[in-house]
Design an enzyme around this catalytic site. Structure first.
Site, PDB file in Angstrom:
ATOM      1  N   LYS A   1       0.730  -1.204  -0.049  1.00  0.00           N
ATOM      2  CA  LYS A   1      -0.048  -0.132   0.229  1.00  0.00           C
ATOM      3  C   LYS A   1       1.072   1.149   0.141  1.00  0.00           C
ATOM      4  CE  LYS A   1      -4.007  -2.229   2.192  1.00  0.00           C
ATOM      5  NZ  LYS A   1      -5.058  -1.867   1.038  1.00  0.00           N
TER       6      LYS A   1
ATOM      7  N   ARG B   1      -9.884 -12.030   1.240  1.00  0.00           N
ATOM      8  CA  ARG B   1     -10.603 -13.136   0.629  1.00  0.00           C
ATOM      9  C   ARG B   1      -9.824 -14.564   0.644  1.00  0.00           C
ATOM     10  NH1 ARG B   1     -10.979  -9.568  -4.884  1.00  0.00           N
ATOM     11  NH2 ARG B   1     -11.041  -7.944  -3.526  1.00  0.00           N
TER      12      ARG B   1
HETATM   13  N1  BES Z   1      -8.160  -4.264   3.903  1.00  0.00           N
HETATM   14  C1  BES Z   1      -8.509  -3.970   2.547  1.00  0.00           C
HETATM   15  C2  BES Z   1      -9.757  -3.303   2.148  1.00  0.00           C
HETATM   16  C3  BES Z   1      -9.842  -1.785   3.089  1.00  0.00           C
HETATM   17  C4  BES Z   1      -9.706  -0.335   2.471  1.00  0.00           C
HETATM   18  C5  BES Z   1     -10.664  -1.870   4.362  1.00  0.00           C
HETATM   19  C6  BES Z   1      -9.939   0.564   3.355  1.00  0.00           C
HETATM   20  C7  BES Z   1     -10.852  -0.721   5.110  1.00  0.00           C
HETATM   21  C8  BES Z   1     -10.520   0.743   4.372  1.00  0.00           C
HETATM   22  C9  BES Z   1      -8.206  -4.922   1.653  1.00  0.00           C
HETATM   23  O1  BES Z   1      -7.454  -5.896   1.950  1.00  0.00           O
HETATM   24  C10 BES Z   1      -7.867  -4.518   0.205  1.00  0.00           C
HETATM   25  O2  BES Z   1      -6.751  -3.988   0.236  1.00  0.00           O
HETATM   26  N2  BES Z   1      -8.620  -4.429  -0.694  1.00  0.00           N
HETATM   27  C11 BES Z   1      -8.072  -3.838  -2.030  1.00  0.00           C
HETATM   28  C12 BES Z   1      -8.557  -5.055  -3.009  1.00  0.00           C
HETATM   29  C13 BES Z   1      -8.101  -4.639  -4.399  1.00  0.00           C
HETATM   30  C14 BES Z   1      -6.502  -5.000  -4.347  1.00  0.00           C
HETATM   31  C15 BES Z   1      -8.738  -5.568  -5.137  1.00  0.00           C
HETATM   32  C16 BES Z   1      -8.651  -2.549  -2.263  1.00  0.00           C
HETATM   33  O3  BES Z   1      -9.960  -2.400  -1.846  1.00  0.00           O
HETATM   34  O4  BES Z   1      -7.987  -1.888  -2.816  1.00  0.00           O
HETATM   35 MN    MN Z   2      -5.459  -5.539   1.712  1.00  0.00          MN
END
Ligand code: BES
Ligand code: MN
Ligand code: ZN
Length: 490
Positions: free
Chosen positions: A272, A347
């Site tokens: 991230k 997931r």
């Molecule tokens: N934990 C995150 C989702 C999230 C984002 C939770 C903001 C709380 C606040 C999840 O693991 C993630 O990183 N999701 C990605 C998925 C993408 C790579 C398909 C996302 O939402 O960007």
């Molecule tokens: Mn994630």
């Protein structure tokens, strides 16, 4: 703090603060309040006139009561229009009163009873009061906000509702338990401490507890390759937590609640970046925290339902051992997954947890997860996404949510979008295209449930609140503990 219920007449009430609900557009004071006004030589009518008080929802005005009165302060709280009255009116009025409490030790709250049962109102008000008062100052050496020194809150007009109050109290404690787990940073709450927390809960409330270590997870069916892949770069071992509540009588139903428990989500090698909110990713175990909070409450409320609480706890980190983007993992049901994005890790952990839950032969499985940013884009911060393969289950959860005052919106399980998860090399990819990102996430999870009625809740938005400063409940919300408890109890 103690919450009691009485039928004291307003004009006889004694204590530090008396708060009374007023409807919007109510031109005359209700009989009881008029009597008190008379006793206080018109203080209440003057206050209303001075402040041009209209009774709009959650607005509050207050005044000291002079002289030798055995009542020190009076407050009027707006309930909105009588025809728009709903459970939220009681909740927000009670919360608004709780938030104005500073030095007062004894508070009386008188809100009208109507349109909902006294029982429902007493429970909702209790939850709202306790949750509005809760502050988490554990990580400050000297808290700036002084915690109120409230001793008793009296719910006037609700005598006989002691049981509903006790229930509200237990549920609110479950919510606070979840909040504190989510608020605690990732150097405090790790897969190891989450497992310890579950063990403590089990001991305190007589739940069964099973912790699967890494080696156990490798042995389960085809091996929990998806879950273990996520944790492989962490220095902290994964802990697969399984708590069970069994009723004394034969269970009328068997349920499983599965909460995403990524104690920190760095994104993995698809790290991230800045501006991604990486510093907030301690909240990525919000689903697991709510699962444990619900377990705490359910163990005390003792419904005739068997409930399994499952948290596949791990960290999504980077190191030389990290899974590579493009790696192929095998989940415990034998299905293979091409990890085209290591940041879609939730997931992967849930895939194996769902396979495990289905092996328990339950009547329904509900998973809850801070799964996608896409769900926040779709529904904003206050509404969770809901997907289900079973309409009756979806209706049950919506009813439970309404009673809890927590918001969900059902989204489609659009099978056609699964094409976006097609992989050249494996059975599926873990990430699809950007459009409909929360739907493809739900479709991915669906591959790991065969025929048990199942529901997925994406709680990425509502587990955290960036309430304006000055409001003391900024931070973890404890969402959706109340809905889960109501659902199991229904
Ligand atoms: N934990 C995150 C989702 C999230 C984002 C939770 C903001 C709380 C606040 C999840 O693991 C993630 O990183 N999701 C990605 C998925 C993408 C790579 C398909 C996302 O939402 O960007
Ligand atoms: Mn994630
Ligand atoms: Zn995540």
């Amino acid at each position: 703090m103690q919450i009691t219920a009485t039928d004291t007449a307003l004009s006889n009430w004694t204590g530090d603060l008396l708060a009374v609900g007023i409807f919007e557009g109510e031109t005359e004071l209700a009989e009881d309040l008029a009597k008190l006004d008379e006793k206080l030589a018109g203080t209440i009518s003057e206050l209303i006139a001075d402040e041009e008080f209209e009774g709009k929802p959650s607005t509050i005005i207050s005044s000291r009561v002079g002289g030798k009165s055995s009542l020190r302060k009076i407050a009027l709280v707006g309930l909105g229009k009588i025809e728009e009255l709903n459970l939220d009116s009681w909740r927000s009025a009670a919360a608004a009163i709780a938030r104005m409490v500073k030095k007062e030790k004894t508070v009386g709250i008188s809100l009208p009873v109507g349109s909902e049962s006294a029982e429902t109102i007493a429970q909702a008000m209790t939850e709202a009061i306790i949750l509005a008062l809760h502050q988490d100052n554990r990580f400050k050496s000297e808290p700036e906000d002084k915690e109120p020194k409230l001793e008793t809150v009296e719910l006037i007009g609700l005598s006989g509702q002691e049981q509903a109050i006790a229930k509200g109290q237990t549920i609110a404690e479950g919510v606070i338990f979840a909040r504190e787990l989510v608020n605690a940073p990732a150097n405090e709450v790790t897969p190891v401490t989450m497992a310890q927390t579950a063990q403590q809960l089990a001991q305190e409330y007589g739940l069964e507890v099973k912790i699967l270590e890494q080696a156990d997870c490798e042995q389960f069916e085809h091996g929990m390759g998806a879950y273990l892949g996520v944790g492989q770069a962490s220095d902290i071992p994964p802990k697969f937590i399984h708590l069970t509540y069994k009723p004394a009588k034969t269970a009328k139903r068997k349920l499983a609640i599965v909460g995403k428990s990524v104690t920190f989500d760095s994104g993995g090698l698809n790290l991230k970046g800045s501006g991604s909110g990486i510093e907030t990713m301690k909240m990525d175990m919000g689903g697991g925290a709510a699962t444990l909070g619900a377990a705490k409450a359910i163990a005390q409320l003792k419904p005739d339902v068997e409930v399994h609480f499952i948290c596949a706890a791990t960290e999504n980190m980077v190191s030389g051992k990290a899974m590579h983007p493009g790696d192929v993992l095998k989940a415990s049901n034998g299905k293979t997954i091409e990890v085209n994005n290591t940041d879609a890790e939730g997931r992967l952990t849930l895939a194996d947890a769902l396979v495990y839950a289905e092996k328990l032969e339950v009547d329904a499985i509900v998973d809850l997860a801070t799964l996608t940013g896409a769900c926040i884009v779709a529904l904003g911060n206050n509404i969770a996404g809901l997907w289900s393969t079973d309409d009756a289950l979806a209706e049950e959860m919506k009813t439970a949510a309404n009673l809890a005052g927590e918001k969900f919106w059902q989204l489609p399980m659009e099978e056609k979008y699964f094409e976006g998860l097609k992989s050249q090399i494996a059975d599926m990819k873990n990430t699809g295209p950007r459009p409909g990102g929360s739907i493809t996430a739900a479709l991915f999870l669906k591959q790991f449930v065969k025929d048990t009625p199942w529901m997925h809740l994406d709680v990425a938005g509502p587990v955290w609140s960036d309430a304006p400063s000055g409001v003391n409940n900024k931070g973890a919300t404890g969402f959706p503990v109340r809905t889960l408890v109501n659902w199991v109890n229904s």
